[in-house]
Scaffold this motif. Structure first.
Motif, PDB file in Angstrom:
ATOM      1  N   TRP A  35      42.742  24.778  11.029  1.00 13.46           N
ATOM      2  CA  TRP A  35      41.398  24.219  10.926  1.00 13.46           C
ATOM      3  C   TRP A  35      40.377  25.348  10.869  1.00 13.46           C
ATOM      4  N   LEU A  36      39.213  25.051  10.295  1.00 14.35           N
ATOM      5  CA  LEU A  36      38.144  26.026  10.120  1.00 14.35           C
ATOM      6  C   LEU A  36      36.821  25.310  10.265  1.00 14.35           C
ATOM      7  N   GLY A  37      35.877  25.917  10.998  1.00  6.60           N
ATOM      8  CA  GLY A  37      34.560  25.324  11.162  1.00  6.60           C
ATOM      9  C   GLY A  37      33.471  26.375  11.189  1.00  6.60           C
ATOM     10  N   PHE A  38      32.289  26.007  10.707  1.00  9.12           N
ATOM     11  CA  PHE A  38      31.128  26.888  10.777  1.00  9.12           C
ATOM     12  C   PHE A  38      29.881  26.030  10.850  1.00  9.12           C
ATOM     13  N   GLY A  39      28.810  26.599  11.402  1.00 14.36           N
ATOM     14  CA  GLY A  39      27.574  25.844  11.513  1.00 14.36           C
ATOM     15  C   GLY A  39      26.386  26.728  11.783  1.00 14.36           C
ATOM     16  N   LEU A  40      25.203  26.144  11.605  1.00 16.90           N
ATOM     17  CA  LEU A  40      23.932  26.825  11.845  1.00 16.90           C
ATOM     18  C   LEU A  40      23.032  25.908  12.650  1.00 16.90           C
ATOM     19  N   GLY A  41      22.054  26.507  13.325  1.00 17.60           N
ATOM     20  CA  GLY A  41      21.133  25.692  14.090  1.00 17.60           C
ATOM     21  C   GLY A  41      20.067  26.514  14.770  1.00 17.60           C
ATOM     22  N   ALA A  42      19.555  25.971  15.856  1.00 20.09           N
ATOM     23  CA  ALA A  42      18.516  26.628  16.650  1.00 20.09           C
ATOM     24  C   ALA A  42      18.928  26.564  18.109  1.00 20.09           C
ATOM     25  N   GLY A  43      18.412  27.505  18.883  1.00 24.68           N
ATOM     26  CA  GLY A  43      18.753  27.518  20.296  1.00 24.68           C
ATOM     27  C   GLY A  43      17.748  28.313  21.090  1.00 24.68           C
ATOM     28  N   VAL A  44      17.872  28.207  22.391  1.00 27.99           N
ATOM     29  CA  VAL A  44      16.950  28.889  23.292  1.00 27.99           C
ATOM     30  C   VAL A  44      17.727  29.793  24.233  1.00 27.99           C
ATOM     31  N   ASN A  45      17.228  31.015  24.402  1.00 22.26           N
ATOM     32  CA  ASN A  45      17.755  31.923  25.416  1.00 22.26           C
ATOM     33  C   ASN A  45      17.059  31.537  26.715  1.00 22.26           C
ATOM     34  N   LEU A  46      17.792  30.933  27.640  1.00 20.76           N
ATOM     35  CA  LEU A  46      17.208  30.354  28.847  1.00 20.76           C
ATOM     36  C   LEU A  46      16.810  31.380  29.896  1.00 20.76           C
ATOM     37  N   SER A  47      17.415  32.558  29.874  1.00 24.52           N
ATOM     38  CA  SER A  47      17.182  33.558  30.911  1.00 24.52           C
ATOM     39  C   SER A  47      15.907  34.342  30.624  1.00 24.52           C
ATOM     40  N   GLU A  48      14.935  34.203  31.497  1.00 29.50           N
ATOM     41  CA  GLU A  48      13.685  34.942  31.339  1.00 29.50           C
ATOM     42  C   GLU A  48      13.840  36.388  31.787  1.00 29.50           C
ATOM     43  N   GLY A  49      14.849  36.704  32.588  1.00 28.72           N
ATOM     44  CA  GLY A  49      15.015  38.052  33.108  1.00 28.72           C
ATOM     45  C   GLY A  49      15.325  39.080  32.049  1.00 28.72           C
ATOM     46  N   LEU A  50      15.962  38.680  30.960  1.00 25.00           N
ATOM     47  CA  LEU A  50      16.341  39.640  29.928  1.00 25.00           C
ATOM     48  C   LEU A  50      15.201  39.911  28.953  1.00 25.00           C
ATOM     49  N   ASP A  51      14.550  38.888  28.460  1.00 21.47           N
ATOM     50  CA  ASP A  51      13.517  39.065  27.442  1.00 21.47           C
ATOM     51  C   ASP A  51      12.111  38.741  27.934  1.00 21.47           C
ATOM     52  N   GLY A  52      11.967  38.398  29.205  1.00 22.59           N
ATOM     53  CA  GLY A  52      10.654  38.133  29.767  1.00 22.59           C
ATOM     54  C   GLY A  52      10.151  36.722  29.547  1.00 22.59           C
ATOM     55  N   ASP A  53      10.867  35.940  28.743  1.00 25.05           N
ATOM     56  CA  ASP A  53      10.431  34.576  28.456  1.00 25.05           C
ATOM     57  C   ASP A  53      11.605  33.809  27.873  1.00 25.05           C
ATOM     58  N   LYS A  54      11.555  32.494  27.916  1.00 27.37           N
ATOM     59  CA  LYS A  54      12.551  31.677  27.219  1.00 27.37           C
ATOM     60  C   LYS A  54      12.207  31.713  25.735  1.00 27.37           C
ATOM     61  N   LEU A  55      13.093  32.246  24.930  1.00 27.61           N
ATOM     62  CA  LEU A  55      12.818  32.429  23.508  1.00 27.61           C
ATOM     63  C   LEU A  55      13.684  31.514  22.657  1.00 27.61           C
ATOM     64  N   TRP A  56      13.070  30.881  21.646  1.00 26.45           N
ATOM     65  CA  TRP A  56      13.801  30.096  20.665  1.00 26.45           C
ATOM     66  C   TRP A  56      14.137  30.973  19.478  1.00 26.45           C
ATOM     67  N   GLY A  57      15.302  30.748  18.893  1.00 26.31           N
ATOM     68  CA  GLY A  57      15.719  31.501  17.719  1.00 26.31           C
ATOM     69  C   GLY A  57      16.749  30.724  16.926  1.00 26.31           C
ATOM     70  N   GLY A  58      17.279  31.363  15.907  1.00 24.70           N
ATOM     71  CA  GLY A  58      18.323  30.752  15.098  1.00 24.70           C
ATOM     72  C   GLY A  58      19.700  31.129  15.606  1.00 24.70           C
ATOM     73  N   ASN A  59      20.673  30.320  15.318  1.00 22.35           N
ATOM     74  CA  ASN A  59      22.027  30.634  15.754  1.00 22.35           C
ATOM     75  C   ASN A  59      23.048  30.096  14.759  1.00 22.35           C
ATOM     76  N   GLY A  60      24.272  30.538  14.939  1.00 19.61           N
ATOM     77  CA  GLY A  60      25.353  30.081  14.087  1.00 19.61           C
ATOM     78  C   GLY A  60      26.698  30.359  14.724  1.00 19.61           C
ATOM     79  N   TYR A  61      27.738  29.745  14.165  1.00 16.99           N
ATOM     80  CA  TYR A  61      29.084  29.973  14.680  1.00 16.99           C
ATOM     81  C   TYR A  61      30.097  29.939  13.547  1.00 16.99           C
ATOM     82  N   LEU A  62      31.222  30.558  13.808  1.00 18.95           N
ATOM     83  CA  LEU A  62      32.399  30.494  12.948  1.00 18.95           C
ATOM     84  C   LEU A  62      33.591  30.366  13.877  1.00 18.95           C
ATOM     85  N   ARG A  63      34.427  29.360  13.640  1.00 16.39           N
ATOM     86  CA  ARG A  63      35.624  29.191  14.475  1.00 16.39           C
ATOM     87  C   ARG A  63      36.786  28.755  13.606  1.00 16.39           C
TER      88      ARG A  63
END
Length: 195
Positions: A35-63
């Protein structure tokens, strides 16, 4: 305007009904082999400690992987998130997992997913013709869920959600800044799976 809206709603209802009928007719042994799968979307980095704020961005996967049982898929997954910030930086976060996808009901498209492996955080800075980048590795794991809607003989449209956990050694990096011990992300995708 009202006619267009009603037509669009009718088409959406017919499409969902058609997909539901196909889903009900799914044979119990449809999941087998590679089997093979891939996708795209949007997501949020929930940890404020790393980037100073919760940031939304694009994301994707391949499995991809294999099917030891009709209700269990095993394989590998690369899943990541990225965003450009206001300071000409590209922030990237991602995990590479050994992944297991379990279907509680073999005739349904609903699945639960778990993965364990490695994680990375990276930052690239763009200034004129100069690019600098830094990457940090660590431990990664993830949990997810999704639903396969059959759109072809072996092709499925898959809306899904993933929660990713990343663990790093806490330190101060000259480019990344303070790296806390953990980072979490919530990602929403629309993908395709073939099996």
């Amino acid at each position: 305007m009202r006619t267009s809206l009603l037509t669009a709603m009718l088409l959406a209802i017919l499409t969902v009904g058609s997909l539901s009928a196909q889903e009900e007719a799914r044979p119990s042994n449809v999941r087998k082999g590679f089997w093979l799968g891939f996708g795209l979307g949007a997501g949020v980095n929930l940890s404020e400690g790393l980037d100073g704020d919760k940031l939304w961005g694009g994301n994707g996967y391949l499995r991809m992987g294999g099917t030891p049982k009709s209700n269990l898929l095993l394989g590998g997954e690369a899943i990541g998130w990225t965003v450009d910030d206001d300071n000409n930086n590209t922030l990237s976060r991602g995990n590479v997992h050994f992944v297991a996808m379990w279907y509680p009901n073999v005739k349904s498209g609903f699945y639960l997913k778990g993965g364990i492996g490695g994680a990375s955080i990276a930052q690239s800075h763009h200034s004129g013709n100069t690019n600098t980048s830094t990457t940090k590795g660590g431990f990664g794991s993830g949990l997810g869920l999704g639903y396969e809607l059959q759109i072809g003989r072996n092709l499925y449209l898959v809306p899904s959600a993933d929660f990713l956990l990343q663990l790093f050694s806490s330190e101060n990096d000259p480019v990344l800044g303070h790296i806390p011990g953990s980072n979490t992300m919530l990602l929403f995708n629309l993908g395709l799976t073939w099996h």
